[in-house]
Design a protein around this motif. Structure first.
Motif, PDB file in Angstrom:
ATOM      1  N   SER A  13       0.610  -1.315  -0.012  1.00 19.71           N
ATOM      2  CA  SER A  13      -0.098   0.075  -0.103  1.00 19.71           C
ATOM      3  C   SER A  13       0.859   1.147   0.012  1.00 19.71           C
ATOM      4  O   SER A  13       0.718   2.055  -0.611  1.00 19.71           O
ATOM      5  CB  SER A  13      -0.993   0.024   1.378  1.00 19.71           C
ATOM      6  OG  SER A  13      -1.706  -1.101   1.208  1.00 19.71           O
ATOM      7  N   PRO A  73      -3.794   0.086   3.817  1.00 18.36           N
ATOM      8  CA  PRO A  73      -4.672   0.446   2.585  1.00 18.36           C
ATOM      9  C   PRO A  73      -5.803   1.285   3.026  1.00 18.36           C
ATOM     10  O   PRO A  73      -6.056   2.028   2.043  1.00 18.36           O
ATOM     11  CB  PRO A  73      -5.344  -1.154   2.311  1.00 18.36           C
ATOM     12  CG  PRO A  73      -4.461  -1.996   2.964  1.00 18.36           C
ATOM     13  CD  PRO A  73      -3.577  -1.409   3.851  1.00 18.36           C
ATOM     14  N   MET A  77      -5.157   4.416   0.539  1.00 19.24           N
ATOM     15  CA  MET A  77      -6.439   4.434  -0.735  1.00 19.24           C
ATOM     16  C   MET A  77      -7.090   5.744  -0.453  1.00 19.24           C
ATOM     17  O   MET A  77      -7.618   6.385  -1.438  1.00 19.24           O
ATOM     18  CB  MET A  77      -7.050   2.967  -0.679  1.00 19.24           C
ATOM     19  CG  MET A  77      -6.150   1.939  -1.265  1.00 19.24           C
ATOM     20  SD  MET A  77      -7.310   0.609  -1.469  1.00 19.24           S
ATOM     21  CE  MET A  77      -7.867   0.983  -3.128  1.00 19.24           C
ATOM     22  N   TYR A 103      -9.685  -1.788  -3.988  1.00 21.52           N
ATOM     23  CA  TYR A 103      -9.888  -2.175  -2.586  1.00 21.52           C
ATOM     24  C   TYR A 103     -10.540  -3.594  -2.220  1.00 21.52           C
ATOM     25  O   TYR A 103     -10.159  -4.319  -1.611  1.00 21.52           O
ATOM     26  CB  TYR A 103     -10.851  -1.131  -2.019  1.00 21.52           C
ATOM     27  CG  TYR A 103     -10.983  -1.085  -0.467  1.00 21.52           C
ATOM     28  CD1 TYR A 103     -10.055  -0.629   0.416  1.00 21.52           C
ATOM     29  CD2 TYR A 103     -12.039  -1.617   0.090  1.00 21.52           C
ATOM     30  CE1 TYR A 103     -10.109  -0.670   1.730  1.00 21.52           C
ATOM     31  CE2 TYR A 103     -12.086  -1.923   1.623  1.00 21.52           C
ATOM     32  CZ  TYR A 103     -11.105  -1.293   2.356  1.00 21.52           C
ATOM     33  OH  TYR A 103     -11.137  -1.384   3.703  1.00 21.52           O
ATOM     34  N   ASP A 130     -18.415  -1.039  -0.811  1.00 23.87           N
ATOM     35  CA  ASP A 130     -17.304  -0.300  -1.461  1.00 23.87           C
ATOM     36  C   ASP A 130     -17.770   0.798  -2.497  1.00 23.87           C
ATOM     37  O   ASP A 130     -17.113   2.041  -2.370  1.00 23.87           O
ATOM     38  CB  ASP A 130     -15.992  -1.293  -2.006  1.00 23.87           C
ATOM     39  CG  ASP A 130     -15.577  -2.439  -0.954  1.00 23.87           C
ATOM     40  OD1 ASP A 130     -15.470  -1.989   0.089  1.00 23.87           O
ATOM     41  OD2 ASP A 130     -14.977  -3.137  -1.580  1.00 23.87           O
TER      42      ASP A 130
END
Length: 153
Positions: A13, A73, A77, A103, A130
C-alpha cells in the motif's frame, strides 16, 4: 504466516502511495486518508462485533483489525482517492470503479489467504459497501479538495 500477509499488504500500500501521491496536494488530500481510516475502523469494528466477519492474527489490534491494514490500505487509498477526485462525473465514475476494484481485490486477497473470514457476510455485500463508500467520498472530497461550499457550484 498471516502476520507476514498483513506486513505485505501494508508495504504494498505504501509503495503504491509513494508512486502515485502528489505531495503538493497532500495538505488537502490527506483528509481522505483520515476519513477512510476513521470510517473503515468503525465499519470493521462493527462488523467484528456483529460477527459478520473477523480478522485473524492481527499484528497490533485496532478496532478489531490489524493496525497494518488501517495504516496501510485504508489510509493510503483514502488519500489517493481524494487526490484523483475529478469534477467531470464520467472521469469520477472511472475513479470510483478503479478504487472499488483495487480495494475489493485487497479484501479478496486477505480472505483467500486467511487474514480474514466471513461469518455472516458475503463478497457482494462488501462490493456494494465499497461502491457506496467511494461514491460518497466523491462528494465529500469535492467539498474538501475543491473547497466547494455547496453542491452544484
Amino acid at each position: 504466516m498471516i502476520r507476514i500477509l498483513w506486513l505485505i499488504v501494508f508495504i504494498y500500500s505504501w509503495i503504491i502511495f509513494f508512486l502515485f501521491v502528489d505531495v503538493s496536494r497532500l495538505n488537502k488530500t490527506v483528509y481522505g486518508g483520515i476519513l477512510a481510516t476513521v470510517l473503515g475502523s468503525a465499519v470493521d469494528w462493527a462488523g467484528h462485533r456483529l460477527q459478520l466477519y473477523q480478522f485473524h492474527d492481527n499484528v497490533i489490534v485496532w478496532a478489531g483489525n490489524s493496525i497494518l491494514y488501517v495504516a496501510g490500505p485504508l489510509f493510503t487509498m483514502g488519500t489517493l482517492f481524494f487526490q484523483y477526485i475529478r469534477l467531470d462525473r464520467r472521469l469520477q465514475a472511472g475513479n470510483i470503479a478503479a478504487f472499488t476494484a483495487a480495494y475489493f481485490a485487497v479484501e479478496l486477497l486477505l480472505v483467500s489467504a486467511g487474514g480474514a473470514s466471513y461469518l455472516h457476510w458475503h463478497y457482494l455485500a462488501s462490493l456494494a459497501v465499497d461502491i457506496l463508500v467511494f461514491t460518497s467520498f466523491s462528494y465529500v472530497g469535492e467539498i474538501i479538495v475543491y473547497e466547494r461550499k455547496k453542491y452544484g457550484r
